[in-house]
Design an enzyme around this catalytic site. Sequence first.
Site, PDB file in Angstrom:
ATOM      1  N   ARG A  77       0.841  -1.141  -0.122  1.00 54.05           N
ATOM      2  CA  ARG A  77      -0.101   0.028   0.252  1.00 54.05           C
ATOM      3  C   ARG A  77       0.860   1.273   0.016  1.00 54.05           C
ATOM      4  NH1 ARG A  77      -2.491   2.960   4.653  1.00 54.05           N
ATOM      5  NH2 ARG A  77      -4.049   4.444   3.777  1.00 54.05           N
ATOM      6  N   HIS A 121      -2.906  11.112   0.767  1.00 53.62           N
ATOM      7  CA  HIS A 121      -2.243  10.793   2.273  1.00 53.62           C
ATOM      8  C   HIS A 121      -1.527  12.153   2.580  1.00 53.62           C
ATOM      9  CE1 HIS A 121      -0.866   7.408   4.844  1.00 53.62           C
ATOM     10  NE2 HIS A 121      -0.423   8.463   5.584  1.00 53.62           N
ATOM     11  N   GLU A 166      -7.288   8.486   6.315  1.00 55.43           N
ATOM     12  CA  GLU A 166      -7.679   9.187   7.644  1.00 55.43           C
ATOM     13  C   GLU A 166      -8.243  10.506   7.573  1.00 55.43           C
ATOM     14  OE1 GLU A 166      -4.141   8.612  10.159  1.00 55.43           O
ATOM     15  OE2 GLU A 166      -4.344   6.559  10.239  1.00 55.43           O
ATOM     16  N   ASN A 289      -7.249   1.739   9.860  1.00 52.84           N
ATOM     17  CA  ASN A 289      -6.024   1.793  10.609  1.00 52.84           C
ATOM     18  C   ASN A 289      -6.298   1.831  11.890  1.00 52.84           C
ATOM     19  OD1 ASN A 289      -5.164   2.281   7.931  1.00 52.84           O
ATOM     20  ND2 ASN A 289      -4.721   4.448   8.375  1.00 52.84           N
ATOM     21  N   TYR A 291      -4.278   1.543  15.831  1.00 57.20           N
ATOM     22  CA  TYR A 291      -3.148   1.941  16.645  1.00 57.20           C
ATOM     23  C   TYR A 291      -3.197   1.616  18.303  1.00 57.20           C
ATOM     24  CZ  TYR A 291      -0.689   3.190  12.600  1.00 57.20           C
ATOM     25  OH  TYR A 291       0.030   3.303  11.087  1.00 57.20           O
ATOM     26  N   GLU A 343      -3.598  -0.180   8.144  1.00 54.30           N
ATOM     27  CA  GLU A 343      -2.465   0.469   9.002  1.00 54.30           C
ATOM     28  C   GLU A 343      -2.477  -0.296  10.293  1.00 54.30           C
ATOM     29  OE1 GLU A 343      -1.359   4.363   9.269  1.00 54.30           O
ATOM     30  OE2 GLU A 343      -1.927   4.713   7.010  1.00 54.30           O
TER      31      GLU A 343
END
Length: 436
Positions: A77, A121, A166, A289, A291, A343
């Site tokens: 990606r 991005h 995002e 994504n 985290y 991600e």
Amino acid sequence: MTSLSFPPGFVWGAATSAYQIEGAVREDGRGPSIWDHFSHQAGTTFQGHTGDVACDHYHRYEIDVDLMAALGLQAYRFSVSWPRVQPLGQGAWNEKGLAFYDRLVDRLLAKGIAPHVTLYHWDLPQALQERGGWVVRDTAQRFAEYAERMGRRLGDRVAAIATHNEPWCTAILGHEVGKFAPGWRDPQAAVQVAHHLLLSHGLALQAMRASGVRASLGIVLNQSPATPATDGQADRAEAQRQFAAFVRWYMDPLFLKRYPTIDGRALHPVVDENDFEIMAQPLDFLGINYYTRIWASTAQPPVPAPKRQGETDMGWEIYPEGLTELLTWLHRNYRLPPVYITENGMAHPDRLVDGAVADQPRIDYVHAHLQALARAIEAGVDVRGYFYWSLLDNYEWDSGYGKRFGLVHVDYDTQVRTPKASAYWYRDFIASQRRT
Ligand code: FCB
């Protein structure tokens, strides 16, 4: 090795983004982006770091693709730098920039690696920022034109095209908190920017579909579940409020054609009559994504997150269960298309010692998150792939080169790449999955 097993055809990859790795910011006709502009202003980034050189991937993409192949990655990606292919964000296209992405895609395909492209991005052409950037509705039209062009150029060769990465970060960190480009501190602008990002996503999907793009089309959102610090009513309400602002503000318009109501939130975007219809285009996939989780405390001072499983070098709590919690919640509340974890990864203060990087905490982090992901799949969530963030150590935005997320260590003085222990672990894990 682990006994984890994933559905047949599950795709294993790694991710990067243009400004974080490419460098070559003034080469071959690339125009400036808002991140060039922002990172060159004093006081905006760690030690004044910029993406001017980054991992010099623009010149080294061949060895980087070879590295991916050596690790057995099945997918990669990456993002397209809009100002590299259209320096002013409208009007003339830059053939040399377009040719770079052709070469990258062809090299990936030659090595059997599926390209997954992200169109935005965070590197808006600076020329569009000077006309107001994302707060201006017209920028959504400009984005749709860019998307259509990239779709025509790459759409028959790449596996997937995501419009945005995002949008919460662009809207809130870029326009309300001001720690990302363009560095605004204007909450009303931020809410309008979020709306225009989602609108531009819908327009882009319409434009790409109308021109017959064959790749899967979708969007990438950063998401976290929210845990109340205590059982008290105030903390529970706060957790719901934060979850709504972070997750539902993006999911509801995409899937339910409306914004959520959030207690105590007075800010609303200007919305045109047809906008929700445009925003809620059918998605071929949703990228998530993940985290860490949101920890919601109303106490003063706030009750700190327990961090029982530790934290990363970003200070983010390690909380793998959150991935299961999040995915199962989404599955219950929306009609999800196939999901990719686009991600997931950790910053760790890695050191190169005698030509090797022993990053066991990263291996543990990935392993725990893959277990959490497998549980979500068992619970019925249709997840089709996982991309580690990131392939390479790279330019971590306002943290500059101070944070290392890579499977592969980068020496920024020499540009030498050294796979870390986690890269070899991931390689062996992927190989074991191929056999199951
Ligand atoms: C995500 C971004 C990515 C990287 C990671 C650590 O929010 O999409 O570019 O910075 O965080």
